[in-house]
Enzyme design. Structure first.
Site, short mmCIF file in Angstrom:
data_model
loop_
_atom_site.label_atom_id
_atom_site.label_comp_id
_atom_site.label_asym_id
_atom_site.label_seq_id
_atom_site.Cartn_x
_atom_site.Cartn_y
_atom_site.Cartn_z
N ARG A 82 0.83 -1.22 0.00
CA ARG A 82 0.00 0.00 0.00
C ARG A 82 0.86 1.26 0.00
NH1 ARG A 82 -4.57 0.33 4.45
NH2 ARG A 82 -2.77 0.78 5.75
N LYS A 185 -2.76 6.67 1.08
CA LYS A 185 -2.64 7.07 2.49
C LYS A 185 -1.74 8.30 2.55
CE LYS A 185 -2.45 4.78 6.97
NZ LYS A 185 -3.68 5.31 7.54
N GLU A 221 -16.42 6.00 4.25
CA GLU A 221 -15.73 5.39 5.40
C GLU A 221 -15.78 6.33 6.59
OE1 GLU A 221 -11.44 5.45 5.55
OE2 GLU A 221 -11.41 5.81 3.41
N1 PLP Z 1 -9.37 4.31 6.36
C1 PLP Z 1 -8.52 5.27 6.72
C2 PLP Z 1 -8.73 6.65 6.22
C3 PLP Z 1 -7.44 4.96 7.56
O1 PLP Z 1 -6.58 5.90 7.94
C4 PLP Z 1 -7.27 3.63 7.98
C5 PLP Z 1 -6.13 3.27 8.83
O2 PLP Z 1 -5.09 2.95 8.37
C6 PLP Z 1 -8.17 2.66 7.55
C7 PLP Z 1 -9.22 3.05 6.74
C8 PLP Z 1 -8.00 1.23 7.92
O3 PLP Z 1 -6.92 0.64 7.24
P1 PLP Z 1 -6.08 -0.54 7.89
O4 PLP Z 1 -7.05 -1.59 8.27
O5 PLP Z 1 -5.16 -0.98 6.82
O6 PLP Z 1 -5.37 0.02 9.06
C1 COI Z 2 -4.24 3.43 11.36
O1 COI Z 2 -5.22 2.77 11.70
O2 COI Z 2 -3.11 2.97 11.32
C2 COI Z 2 -4.37 4.81 10.95
O3 COI Z 2 -3.59 5.23 10.18
C3 COI Z 2 -5.45 5.61 11.52
C4 COI Z 2 -5.03 6.95 12.08
C5 COI Z 2 -4.28 6.89 13.36
C6 COI Z 2 -4.48 7.88 11.09
#
Ligand code: PLP
Ligand code: COI
Length: 341
Positions: A82, A185, A221
């Protein structure tokens, strides 16, 4: 902070300095070897692309102490992928996947006194950060970059822990538009969510549920986590259409629900109106920081829907137990998701 001074049993999600960090510099089209150095400030030109035009991306991961006593990572290869996808979108150099995983392990090892104990439920949050550090005046990608990995011991992201949170569905703010950067991200995606978060918290909500920017109808989301609901007994989550971060927890939950709980899963448009109907019985959000956080209620303007009397739903709880018991090696990791240090 000295590890002896940290109360690992009462951590929130706040910045705490740990001992070491990794830094690598990209110059003349290549990354240097990189090294682990004491955590501290970095020097950067005021003309840096990241400071002026927001050319920065990051990842979020956790190192956990498992029941076995091992320190483990959850699907770090997916974070490497990612990061490189986000890098592509922001015209930044990629970072070698194997080296990413090895370096994350090294940084955790260098800070291992900061990994919260197994029975605390806490984690060492890992923040890989890639920034355009070279100076630039016209809007264009930097020529120099820094890749940094630092760590912070954390407890739950929402102070409620595994308790249901109340969310507001916003008709005022959106997070990402089609064709934009919602699925990368990038730091900029978060800057714009701070004002909406502040306003909604003042009204007593934990966060906002963002709707799609074109119709203000379909759920995107939660801004720091992906959204799920149980509708007609099926597990539904918004499809990935470029405006949503492709969460690693999201993808893991879809796999577990389908393969381990025998649920039907759907990736589709979910109108916020569906959440106000009886056919929607549970809702929750997922993320590295949020893990699986149950949603106790959703509110839009003057309409409120309470799920399950504000308590975590049965399927939400089962999914949480399944996911976290794999992550902590309390049960067998049959998918090969767990990487030991
Ligand atoms: N959506 C956003 C905007 C986020 O910052 C995160 C966190 O990383 C997620 C979703 C969930 O992603 P993940 O499950 O890879 O942490
Ligand atoms: C995560 O879940 O790792 C995120 O990036 C969410 C937030 C702390 C930005």
């Amino acid at each position: 902070m000295e590890p002896e001074k940290i109360d690992f049993y009462n951590l929130g999600f706040e910045f705490i300095e740990t001992k070491e960090m990794y830094i690598s510099n990209y110059k003349n089209s290549e990354w240097d070897e990189g090294k682990i150095v004491p955590f501290g400030p970095i020097e950067i030109s005021p003309g840096a692309c990241v400071l002026n035009y927001g050319q920065g991306i990051f990842e979020g991961m956790k190192a956990l102490e498992a029941k076995t006593g091992d320190i483990v990572l959850f699907r770090p290869d997916k974070n490497a992928d990612r990061l490189n996808e986000s890098a592509k979108r922001l015209l930044m150099p990629s970072f070698d996947k194997e080296k990413f995983i090895e370096t994350v392990k090294e940084v955790v090892k260098a800070n291992k006194e900061y990994v919260p104990p197994y029975d605390s439920g806490g984690a060492l949050y890992i923040r890989p950060l890639l920034i355009g550090s070279g100076p630039i005046l016209g809007v264009a990608p930097a020529e120099e970059y820094k890749f940094i990995i630092f760590t912070v011991p954390v407890g739950p992201y929402f102070p409620e822990g595994f308790k249901a949170i109340d969310l507001e569905i916003s008709k005022q703010y959106t997070r990402a538009a089609p064709g934009g950067t919602g699925d990368a991200k990038t730091c900029c995606n978060y800057a714009g969510t701070m004002l909406p978060a502040k306003e909604t918290k003042a009204k007593g909500f934990a966060q906002i549920i963002y709707l799609d920017a074109s119709n203000l109808e379909y759920i995107d989301e939660v801004g720091t986590a992906n959204f799920f609901a149980i509708i007609n007994g099926k597990l539904a989550t918004p499809a990935l259409k470029g405006t949503i971060l492709p969460g690693i927890t999201r993808s893991s939950v879809l796999t577990l629900a389908e393969e381990k709980m025998g649920m039907e899963v759907e990736e589709r448009d979910i109108s916020y109106k569906e959440l106000f109907k009886d056919k929607c019985t549970e809702a929750f959000c997922t993320g590295t920081a949020a893990v699986i956080t149950p949603i106790g209620s959703v509110t839009i303007e003057d309409k409120k829907r309470i799920f399950n009397e504000g308590q975590p739903g049965e399927l939400t709880t089962k999914l949480y137990e399944l996911l976290t018991s794999i992550q902590r090696l309390e049960i067998e990791d049959e998918y090969g998701w767990i990487i030991k240090l």
